[in-house]
Design a protein around this motif. Structure first.
Motif, short mmCIF file in Angstrom:
data_model
loop_
_atom_site.label_atom_id
_atom_site.label_comp_id
_atom_site.label_asym_id
_atom_site.label_seq_id
_atom_site.Cartn_x
_atom_site.Cartn_y
_atom_site.Cartn_z
N GLY A 137 4.01 -2.77 3.43
CA GLY A 137 3.41 -4.03 3.02
C GLY A 137 2.97 -4.84 4.22
N VAL A 138 2.11 -5.84 3.95
CA VAL A 138 1.58 -6.69 5.01
C VAL A 138 1.76 -8.15 4.60
CG1 VAL A 138 -0.40 -7.14 6.52
CG2 VAL A 138 -0.16 -4.90 5.44
N PHE A 193 0.83 -1.20 0.00
CA PHE A 193 0.00 0.00 0.00
C PHE A 193 0.86 1.26 0.00
CE2 PHE A 193 -2.38 -3.33 2.17
CZ PHE A 193 -3.58 -3.32 1.47
N THR A 194 0.35 2.29 -0.66
CA THR A 194 0.90 3.63 -0.51
C THR A 194 0.04 4.34 0.52
OG1 THR A 194 1.58 3.64 -2.83
CG2 THR A 194 1.51 5.77 -1.70
N ASN A 195 0.67 4.98 1.48
CA ASN A 195 -0.05 5.45 2.66
C ASN A 195 -1.29 6.29 2.35
OD1 ASN A 195 -0.40 5.76 5.52
ND2 ASN A 195 0.42 7.82 5.30
N VAL A 201 2.78 -16.44 -4.55
CA VAL A 201 2.25 -15.50 -3.58
C VAL A 201 1.27 -14.57 -4.27
CG1 VAL A 201 4.22 -13.94 -3.95
CG2 VAL A 201 2.86 -13.74 -1.87
N TYR A 202 0.21 -14.22 -3.54
CA TYR A 202 -0.75 -13.25 -4.04
C TYR A 202 -0.34 -11.86 -3.56
CZ TYR A 202 -4.10 -16.60 -5.88
OH TYR A 202 -4.71 -17.57 -6.63
N GLY A 203 -0.27 -10.94 -4.48
CA GLY A 203 0.08 -9.58 -4.13
C GLY A 203 -0.80 -8.60 -4.85
N GLY A 204 -0.50 -7.35 -4.65
CA GLY A 204 -1.26 -6.31 -5.31
C GLY A 204 -1.22 -5.05 -4.49
N GLY A 205 -1.69 -3.96 -5.08
CA GLY A 205 -1.79 -2.74 -4.30
C GLY A 205 -1.09 -1.56 -4.91
N ARG A 206 -0.30 -0.89 -4.07
CA ARG A 206 0.33 0.40 -4.31
C ARG A 206 -0.67 1.53 -4.15
NH1 ARG A 206 5.42 1.14 -6.41
NH2 ARG A 206 5.23 3.16 -5.41
#
Length: 339
Positions: free
Chosen positions: A285-286, A269-271, A298-303
Motif C-alpha cells: 500500500g501507499v 495494490f497486488t504486485n 480516507v480514499y482507498g481502492g485497488g488490490r
C-alpha cells in the motif's frame, strides 16, 4: 551550467539509529527524540548549531571551489564534533541492554545518523515539507545471500542445496568464518537495540490480551521513524508491505496513523509485475498523510495492479469514514482492503 550545490542535501548513514531532535540535559529521553513544537525547534537549532548552519550556508554560497571545499570541511568537522555527545548517548543504551564491552569504535561501525545535525538547515527552516520513502520489506536478520555474495558473486542465484554446499566450502576459510560470526553478532546487536530503544514504542502492541511484535520488521521501524520526522504540516507517503495494514503486530502503528495524523489516501495494490523479483500476489500500500491531526475519512481502492489509481483516487477511489476503519475488526484494528 554546473550542478546545484547539494553536498548537504544528500547525506548517508543508519537513519534508524540516531537522534531526530536535539539532546538536552534537562529533558526526558522521550522528549529528546520527538519534534513536538517545531517553532521551538527552529529557534533552538539556530542558537545551538549556528556554527554548523553558518558553515553549510557559506558552502552553498561559495564563489570558488576552494572556498566551497574549505566550508565543507568546516561543516563536516563541526557535525562530527557535535555527534560525539549523541553517539555517547547511543553507546550508553547498548551498555544498558547488556553489551557492556561495546566501545565507541564498535558503535561507529553502525554509522548512527543524527538527523538534527545532518539536516540542521532543514530543521532551522521549520522541518521537512515532504517525506517520501520506500523502506526495505525485510526483517533485520543475518542474510547469507548478503554475506557470502562478497566471496561468491553467483551465490544469490544458486539453488538452496547448492548454497548449503558452497557455504560450507567458504566457511573452511578462517577469515570468512570469523567474518560470518561477526556479521551475525552485529545483526543481533542491531535487533536488540531497536527492540529496547525508546525511539520505537509502537512495535509491540497488545492484541486480544496477547502481546504481538513486529520482530524488527524494517518497514515497521522506518514507518515509526517517519512519524517523528514529520512536522505538523509535513506531507508523508511511504510504499509499505500489506502486513502494515492488516498484520496484528502493526496495530499500534495503524492507530497512530489514524488518530495522530490526517490520512488522506490508502491505495492498495497486488504486485503482478509492478516490482520485479517480488511475488505476483504480494500486497502493498501507499499511504499518504499529513503529519498531524486526526483522520475523518480516507480514499482507498485497488488490490489490482493498475497504478493509474494513484492519480485518480478522487474519482476512482472509495471513501471510508474513521468509524468504519477502526471497527474492522476492533481487536487488531486491521485496515480493510477497499476494492
Amino acid at each position: 551550467e554546473p550542478l546545484p550545490n547539494i553536498d548537504f542535501n544528500i547525506r548517508q548513514g543508519n537513519s534508524l539509529m540516531g537522534y531526530v531532535s536535539f539532546m538536552d540535559d534537562d529533558s526526558t529521553e522521550a522528549d529528546q527524540n520527538t519534534l513536538i513544537e517545531w517553532g521551538a525547534v527552529e529557534n533552538k537549532i539556530e542558537s545551538k548549531y549556528s556554527d554548523i548552519l553558518n558553515a553549510v550556508r557559506g558552502h552553498k554560497q561559495a564563489a570558488t571551489s576552494e572556498a566551497a571545499q574549505r566550508k565543507r570541511h568546516e561543516a563536516e568537522q563541526l557535525i562530527n564534533n557535535y555527534s560525539r555527545d549523541f553517539d555517547n548517548s547511543i553507546l550508553s543504551r547498548f551498555h544498558q541492554i547488556g553489551y557492556e564491552d561495546m566501545e565507541m569504535e564498535d558503535l561507529r561501525e553502525f554509522s548512527p545518523f543524527h538527523w538534527v545535525l545532518e539536516f540542521a538547515g532543514v530543521y532551522a527552516d521549520g522541518g521537512f515539507d515532504v517525506l517520501i520513502g520506500n523502506p526495505p520489506w525485510d526483517r533485520l536478520k543475518p542474510l547469507r545471500d548478503d554475506y557470502f555474495s562478497k566471496y561468491d558473486e553467483v551465490f544469490r542465484q544458486r539453488m538452496p542445496e547448492n548454497k548449503d554446499e558452497k557455504q560450507d566450502e567458504l566457511l573452511e576459510d578462517e577469515n570468512i568464518a570469523k567474518g560470518w560470526k561477526e556479521y551475525k553478532h552485529e545483526m543481533e546487536m542491531r535487533a536488540e537495540y531497536y527492540s529496547n530503544s525508546p525511539d520505537y514504542e509502537l512495535q509491540s502492541p497488545t492484541v486480544g490480551g496477547t502481546k504481538s511484535t513486529t520482530e524488527n520488521d524494517l518497514s515497521a521501524l522506518f514507518f515509526e521513524r517517519v512519524f517523528k520526522l514529520a512536522r505538523d504540516k509535513s506531507y508523508v507517503s511511504q510504499v509499505l508491505p500489506g502486513v502494515i495494514f492488516n498484520g496484528a503486530s502493526a496495530k499500534d502503528l495503524r492507530l497512530h496513523l489514524l488518530n495522530e495524523t490526517d490520512l488522506k489516501a490508502l491505495p492498495i495494490f497486488t504486485n503482478r509485475g509492478i516490482f520485479e523479483g517480488v511475488h505476483n500476489q504480494f500486497v502493498f500500500g501507499v499511504p499518504v498523510f499529513e503529519g498531524s491531526g486526526e483522520t475523518d475519512e480516507v480514499y482507498g481502492g485497488g488490490r489490482g495492479c493498475d497504478l493509474n489509481l494513484l492519480g485518480n483516487l478522487g474519482s476512482d477511489g472509495i471513501s471510508l469514514s474513521l468509524k468504519g476503519l477502526v471497527e474492522f475488526p476492533p481487536a487488531a484494528r486491521l485496515l480493510p482492503y477497499l476494492a
